[in-house]
Each structure stands twice: as C-alpha cells, then as structure tokens.
Enzyme design. Structure first.
Site, short mmCIF file in Angstrom:
data_model
loop_
_atom_site.label_atom_id
_atom_site.label_comp_id
_atom_site.label_asym_id
_atom_site.label_seq_id
_atom_site.Cartn_x
_atom_site.Cartn_y
_atom_site.Cartn_z
N ALA A 67 38.93 31.93 34.47
CA ALA A 67 38.06 31.07 35.29
C ALA A 67 37.43 30.04 34.36
O ALA A 67 37.36 30.23 33.14
CB ALA A 67 37.00 31.92 35.97
N GLY A 112 40.67 35.45 34.82
CA GLY A 112 41.23 35.10 36.13
C GLY A 112 42.72 34.83 36.10
O GLY A 112 43.40 34.96 37.12
N GLU A 115 44.19 38.18 36.40
CA GLU A 115 43.91 38.63 37.78
C GLU A 115 44.85 37.94 38.77
O GLU A 115 45.32 38.56 39.73
CB GLU A 115 42.43 38.35 38.11
CG GLU A 115 41.51 39.28 37.30
CD GLU A 115 40.05 38.88 37.39
OE1 GLU A 115 39.73 37.72 37.04
OE2 GLU A 115 39.23 39.70 37.81
N GLU A 135 36.32 39.17 29.79
CA GLU A 135 35.02 38.81 30.38
C GLU A 135 33.83 39.44 29.66
O GLU A 135 32.77 38.81 29.53
CB GLU A 135 34.98 39.21 31.86
CG GLU A 135 35.81 38.32 32.77
CD GLU A 135 37.27 38.74 32.89
OE1 GLU A 135 37.72 39.60 32.09
OE2 GLU A 135 37.96 38.21 33.77
#
Ligand code: COA
Length: 261
Positions: A67, A112, A115, A135
C-alpha cells in the site's frame, strides 16, 4: 471505464492482463489504484468475453511493493478502517469473481502486493521475486487480508513467522512453503501464466466456477458445511450441458467442446 494507474488488455482467448502501472513507485497501491482494481475485477466478473485474469506489475523490479506508505502515514483510525475495508472488498471481488486468476509476481510483492497476489487463484513468481508482509516494521498490521490468507496458504506457524518478523522470503522459499505455485524465469513469466490458463480454460467453465466456490465456501465455513456445499454443487454440475459434453467426449474418445451451459 478508463484507467490512469492500471492497464487492462484482454486477448483473443478472453484472458485479461491487468498491470498495476506505477513503476516509479514500485507499483504501490494508492487508494486510487485500489478503486481502479476494483472496477477491473468487477469487469472481469461480469464480462462474458473475459474468462480469466492475470495480475502483474509494470517495470522490472516490482509486482506491487505494498500500500502507498505516503497515504498510510496520515490516516486517522476511522479512515484507516475504511481504507482496509475498501482494499479487502476489492480483493475479495477478484477472489470470488468465479473466473480463475493468476498473480504473475515479477518482483517485490510486499504488504498489499502479497495480499493482492494471495487473492488470486494461483501465484507464479519470477526468480527475482521477494514476498513478505513487512507492515509490523511500520508499526501497523496487514489490512488487505494478509493475516487471513497467509495462514490459509502456508499454515499458522509459517504465516506468523512472516507476519511477526516482517522479513520477505525469496521466490524459492515461497515455492517451498506453498506460497507460490511455481518459480519461472522472469522473461517467461507471462507465457507460463497464459499457458497454464489455456489448459485450465479448456475445461468445463461452469465446473471451474463451482470448484472455486466450493473451496471458498469450505475454507470459510468448515468441513461439514463445505461437504454439503460440494454435494449440492456436484448436483448442479451434473445438470449442465458441459457434463453431457465432457462425459460423452470421453466415451467417444474425442476432445470436448464446452459451451459453458
Ligand atoms: N509506498 C509508497 N512508495 C513506495 C512504496 C510504498 N509501499 N514502495 C516503494 N515506494 C517508492 C519509494 O519511496 C521510491 O520513491 P522515490 O523515488 O520518490 O523516493 C520508489 O518507490 C522506489 O523505491 P526505493 O525504496 O528507492 O527502491 P529500492 O529498490 O531501494 O527498495 C523496496 C525497494 C521494496 C525494498 C523498498 O521500496 C521498500 O521497502 N518499500 C516499502 C515496502 C513496504 O513496507 N510495503 C508495505 C507497505 S504496508
């Protein structure tokens, strides 16, 4: 819809190649990218001419490096929850679209990015790929499904090892632990993905959707409910023209021609 941050190209076989296209930012997922991905996944789901999707990243270094940390840095708690929910919904739309998808992991798949890759049906990685959930190094946890899909793919112990250390694994290690399905040279990654999909798409289209749905339902709801769903879906598959064609073709020693009906 026209896109600013992704590329969407469908080929004659009905395979949509979706490329996250921010190579100068290692294809980091800004909120705007996530919105465009959601629209692309919904198009894959509803367009009968599209039968499968390949996800990849632009450039030579990254699939998706996570992200967008510039955005993460300034989210309020309420905004952060909505941010996570938007990403989760987008990725779930891909996972449940009823059509197979391949993550062609051509470099860093972090946060992300991993993910997103885990929301695809299968993952093929180039030899240079690195995959991880870093993260915790930023003082946050994954928000786009990492704590849920990673243990489902690699088991609790290995998932926690990756989630708590934040350290990435190499493509070879990702293959060893079942996080990616195969490792291929970078130059051949898209060809490998297309060839795999061509084999899959020669099978009964309705059966493909039902098989994916049965796996999803079972993993969500447990063995007994999953088995009940499987028996019902098996019944549905037995009512299709595809079943008639597939079984007849076998008995007549010819290649089946499925209509997806
Ligand atoms: N969000 C926003 N920008 C990112 C990004 C992210 N997740 N990942 C990389 N970028 C940007 C960098 O800030 C840099 O931008 P700049 O040129 O304007 O400074 C550009 O992409 C290139 O990245 P850089 O760090 O210079 O490349 P590198 O080869 O030295 O390192 C990584 C590659 C992947 C190791 C490193 O970029 C990194 O650790 N990224 C963050 C990974 C992460 O924590 N993701 C999870 C987020 S929840």
């Amino acid at each position: 819809m026209s896109y600013n941050h992704i590329l969407f190209e469908a080929d004659a076989a009905g395979v949509a190649l979706i490329t996250v296209n921010r190579p100068d930012k290692l294809n980091a997922l800004s909120g705007a990218v996530v919105l465009e991905l959601r629209a692309a996944f919904e198009r894959v789901a509803r367009d009968p001419g599209i039968r499968a999707a390949i996800l990849t990243g632009a450039g030579t270094k990254a699939f998706v490096a996570g992200a967008d940390i510039n955005e993460l840095a300034v989210l309020s708690p309420i905004e952060a929850r909505a941010y996570a929910e938007r990403g989760q919904a987008a990725f779930r739309a891909l996972e449940t679209c009823g059509k197979p998808s391949v993550a062609a992991v051509n470099g860093y798949a972090l946060g992300g990015g991993l993910e997103l890759a885990m929301s695809c049906t299968v993952r093929f990685a180039s030899e240079n790929a690195k995959l991880g959930q870093p993260e915790v190094k930023l003082g946050i946890i994954p928000g786009y499904g990492g704590t849920q899909r990673l243990p489902r793919l690699v088991g609790r112990g290995r998932a926690l090892e990756m989630l708590l250390s934040g350290e990435p694994v190499t493509a070879a290690e990702a293959h060893r632990i079942g996080l990616v399905n195969a490792v291929v040279p970078r130059a051949g990654l898209l060809d490998h993905s297309r060839a795999w999909l061509a084999g899959v798409l020669a099978n009964g289209p309705l059966a493909l959707g039902l098989a994916m749905e049965a796996v999803d339902v079972g993993l969500d709801s447990g063995l007994d409910a999953g088995l009940r769903f499987e028996a019902s879906a098996f019944g549905v598959s037995a009512a299709t023209d595809d079943r008639r064609e597939g079984t007849r073709a076998f008995l007549e020693k010819r290649t089946p021609v499925f209509a997806g009906k």
